[in-house]
Motif scaffolding. Structure first.
Motif, PDB file in Angstrom:
ATOM      1  N   ALA A   1       0.830  -1.215   0.000  1.00  0.00           N
ATOM      2  CA  ALA A   1       0.000   0.000   0.000  1.00  0.00           C
ATOM      3  C   ALA A   1       0.863   1.264   0.000  1.00  0.00           C
ATOM      4  N   ALA A   2       1.873   1.285  -0.851  1.00  0.00           N
ATOM      5  CA  ALA A   2       2.809   2.405  -0.889  1.00  0.00           C
ATOM      6  C   ALA A   2       2.517   3.315  -2.072  1.00  0.00           C
ATOM      7  N   ASN A   3       2.721   4.611  -1.884  1.00  0.00           N
ATOM      8  CA  ASN A   3       2.686   5.589  -2.962  1.00  0.00           C
ATOM      9  C   ASN A   3       4.118   6.013  -3.250  1.00  0.00           C
ATOM     10  N   GLU A   4       4.542   5.883  -4.518  1.00  0.00           N
ATOM     11  CA  GLU A   4       5.948   6.117  -4.846  1.00  0.00           C
ATOM     12  C   GLU A   4       6.082   6.902  -6.135  1.00  0.00           C
ATOM     13  N   THR A   5       7.059   7.800  -6.181  1.00  0.00           N
ATOM     14  CA  THR A   5       7.427   8.499  -7.405  1.00  0.00           C
ATOM     15  C   THR A   5       8.948   8.541  -7.479  1.00  0.00           C
ATOM     16  N   ALA A   6       9.489   8.508  -8.686  1.00  0.00           N
ATOM     17  CA  ALA A   6      10.936   8.558  -8.871  1.00  0.00           C
ATOM     18  C   ALA A   6      11.282   9.659  -9.863  1.00  0.00           C
ATOM     19  N   GLY A   7      12.524  10.075  -9.835  1.00  0.00           N
ATOM     20  CA  GLY A   7      13.001  11.143 -10.692  1.00  0.00           C
ATOM     21  C   GLY A   7      13.956  12.023  -9.918  1.00  0.00           C
ATOM     22  N   HIS A   8      14.181  13.231 -10.390  1.00  0.00           N
ATOM     23  CA  HIS A   8      15.033  14.151  -9.641  1.00  0.00           C
ATOM     24  C   HIS A   8      14.349  14.597  -8.348  1.00  0.00           C
ATOM     25  N   ASP A   9      13.044  14.549  -8.310  1.00  0.00           N
ATOM     26  CA  ASP A   9      12.273  14.624  -7.066  1.00  0.00           C
ATOM     27  C   ASP A   9      11.630  13.266  -6.880  1.00  0.00           C
ATOM     28  N   PHE A  10      11.886  12.614  -5.742  1.00  0.00           N
ATOM     29  CA  PHE A  10      11.367  11.266  -5.541  1.00  0.00           C
ATOM     30  C   PHE A  10      10.794  11.134  -4.141  1.00  0.00           C
ATOM     31  N   SER A  11       9.912  10.151  -3.961  1.00  0.00           N
ATOM     32  CA  SER A  11       9.248  10.008  -2.663  1.00  0.00           C
ATOM     33  C   SER A  11       8.621   8.633  -2.539  1.00  0.00           C
ATOM     34  N   VAL A  12       8.372   8.241  -1.299  1.00  0.00           N
ATOM     35  CA  VAL A  12       7.564   7.064  -1.014  1.00  0.00           C
ATOM     36  C   VAL A  12       6.856   7.293   0.313  1.00  0.00           C
ATOM     37  N   ARG A  13       5.609   6.893   0.387  1.00  0.00           N
ATOM     38  CA  ARG A  13       4.812   6.973   1.607  1.00  0.00           C
ATOM     39  C   ARG A  13       4.320   5.572   1.919  1.00  0.00           C
ATOM     40  N   VAL A  14       4.583   5.118   3.161  1.00  0.00           N
ATOM     41  CA  VAL A  14       4.370   3.714   3.467  1.00  0.00           C
ATOM     42  C   VAL A  14       4.084   3.552   4.948  1.00  0.00           C
ATOM     43  N   LEU A  15       3.453   2.431   5.309  1.00  0.00           N
ATOM     44  CA  LEU A  15       3.253   2.113   6.710  1.00  0.00           C
ATOM     45  C   LEU A  15       4.592   1.792   7.373  1.00  0.00           C
ATOM     46  N   LYS A  16       4.661   2.017   8.678  1.00  0.00           N
ATOM     47  CA  LYS A  16       5.912   1.852   9.400  1.00  0.00           C
ATOM     48  C   LYS A  16       6.507   0.454   9.201  1.00  0.00           C
ATOM     49  N   GLN A  17       5.665  -0.581   9.277  1.00  0.00           N
ATOM     50  CA  GLN A  17       6.204  -1.941   9.188  1.00  0.00           C
ATOM     51  C   GLN A  17       6.790  -2.257   7.818  1.00  0.00           C
ATOM     52  N   ASP A  18       6.440  -1.456   6.808  1.00  0.00           N
ATOM     53  CA  ASP A  18       6.946  -1.685   5.455  1.00  0.00           C
ATOM     54  C   ASP A  18       7.960  -0.621   5.039  1.00  0.00           C
ATOM     55  N   PHE A  19       8.509   0.090   6.013  1.00  0.00           N
ATOM     56  CA  PHE A  19       9.439   1.177   5.717  1.00  0.00           C
ATOM     57  C   PHE A  19      10.637   0.699   4.887  1.00  0.00           C
ATOM     58  N   SER A  20      11.269  -0.369   5.316  1.00  0.00           N
ATOM     59  CA  SER A  20      12.458  -0.843   4.600  1.00  0.00           C
ATOM     60  C   SER A  20      12.121  -1.311   3.191  1.00  0.00           C
ATOM     61  N   ARG A  21      11.026  -2.043   3.062  1.00  0.00           N
ATOM     62  CA  ARG A  21      10.635  -2.524   1.730  1.00  0.00           C
ATOM     63  C   ARG A  21      10.279  -1.351   0.818  1.00  0.00           C
TER      64      ARG A  21
END
Length: 395
Positions: free
Chosen positions: A140-160
């Motif tokens: 259930a992660a929201n992710e974007t990549a590029g020169h601006d990048f991000s991911v939003r995730v639950l704590k238990q899935d932080f590493s993944r």
């Protein structure tokens, strides 16, 4: 889904509305915005604030800076900022890579960055587009990549989540077939955009503000985009995606130690610095000369006006913050500001008026924008100049 669409989205119930400009450029309606506004009755006596509000306003204090974050640099040059916030069991990772296409793109390759940005969504070298999206959906992660990048995730899935983000950021697939499609789409967009009045006005403002041959005057054309080959994109990626120009911010239910371990594991091991650090900061520029440019736009009912000038300060100048405060007094709070009060509420010349100060390390541009009927362009400008001069001479 197909069944529901066929059942409910029926053409018999559609309502179509079209706004069609006339070739002559004549207004398609009788009049634009005009006249003063009266939203509240005028006060007949001084208005006293409640005691609790008056006490707070008379004793304004600078907020105490919450310094409960850590700021470290990883071995490969990544700046890592961590802010622990246990308001929810989630973690947000935000990243930025300093770069500048105007400086770093080879001559004749303008537009390469837009093509590269679109290609990041096509998976990684180990997970194709669908497999990569499934991996994100599984946590259930929201992710974007590029020169601006991000991911939003639950704590238990932080590493993944950080693992998938790093895989996308450091090992993008950059497939040939997707590149061909995106290049064609980008070239078509650039061709159409260059004809639009909005782009032509922005271009005219840039030409008026910047000295001749300034890097920021480089622009993508259908020809430069169409000339790109996949190797151009890969070379631009290799040149601009560097750890020593990267800042990563981690906010959420995670300790600084946990964040450093995870980010270091996925971003700090294989990502190495190659070659000298490039220059990505635009040079300083002189103050601009006054000029006027008119861009026709027959589809518009009103005139859109852009008043811009180069200021002799930078983002780190001591005068930046006082000027920002004055800028807020002029136009930062709708009806509570001088420009809105004078131009809209009292005189009805405009519907909205906005002020912007774009300040960087080396250059600052101050802009006032508004839209109004042709007859009110000069009147509105005179009021803007009056308020600017008033703020210079009065408290």
């Amino acid at each position: 889904m197909n069944r529901v669409a066929k059942t409910y989205l029926v053409d018999q119930n559609a309502i179509t509305a079209q706004l069609k400009p006339v070739p002559s450029g004549e207004a398609v309606s009788e009049k634009g915005f005009g006249g003063s506004e009266q939203l509240t009755s005028s006060p007949k006596k001084p208005v006293a604030l409640p005691s609790w509000a008056e006490a707070e306003l008379l004793a304004l204090k600078v907020p105490v800076l919450d310094a409960s974050w850590t700021d470290t640099t990883l071995a490969n040059g990544i700046r890592l900022i961590v802010k622990t916030d246990k308001a929810s069991p989630t973690v947000t990772v935000l990243g930025n890579i300093q770069h500048n296409e105007d400086i770093q793109a080879p001559p004749g390759k303008e537009g390469v960055e837009a093509v590269l940005d679109e290609l990041f969504s096509y998976g990684t070298q180990t997970l194709d587009r669908l497999a990569f999206q499934k991996a994100l959906d599984d946590i259930a992660a929201n992710e974007t990549a590029g020169h601006d990048f991000s991911v939003r995730v639950l704590k238990q899935d932080f590493s993944r989540g950080v693992q998938l983000l790093a895989d996308n950021e450091l090992h993008p697939a950059l497939p040939e077939e997707a590149f061909k499609i995106i290049k064609e789409q980008s070239a078509q967009f650039v061709a159409g955009n260059r004809k639009s009045p909005g782009y032509r006005m922005e271009r005219a403002v840039s030409v008026g503000l910047l000295p001749e041959a300034d890097p920021a005057l480089r622009e993508a054309t259908p020809e430069t985009v169409s000339s790109l080959v996949l190797e151009d994109v890969k070379q631009y990626y290799a040149k601009t995606v560097r750890p020593d120009l990267t800042t990563i911010v981690v906010i959420g239910d995670v300790t600084p130690e946990e964040a450093k371990d995870v980010v270091g594991k996925w971003f700090g091991v294989d990502w190495k610095i190659t070659g000298p650090k490039p220059e990505v900061t635009l040079p300083r520029i002189p103050l601009n000369a006054a000029s006027v440019v008119t861009v026709p736009d027959p589809s518009q009912l009103q005139n859109s006006v852009n008043l811009s000038e180069v200021l002799g300060i930078t983002r780190f100048d001591a005068d930046y913050y006082p000027l920002q405060l004055g800028n807020h007094v002029l136009g930062g709070g709708f009806y509570a500001t001088r420009l809105y009060h004078d131009l809209r509420q009292v005189n009805g010349y405009v519907y909205n008026v906005d002020v912007h100060m774009n300040a960087t390390k080396t250059r600052t541009v101050y802009t006032v924008t508004y839209a109004c009927d042709s007859a009110n362009v000069s009147k509105a400008r005179q009021l803007i100049e009056r308020d600017l001069v008033s703020m210079q001479k009065r408290t």
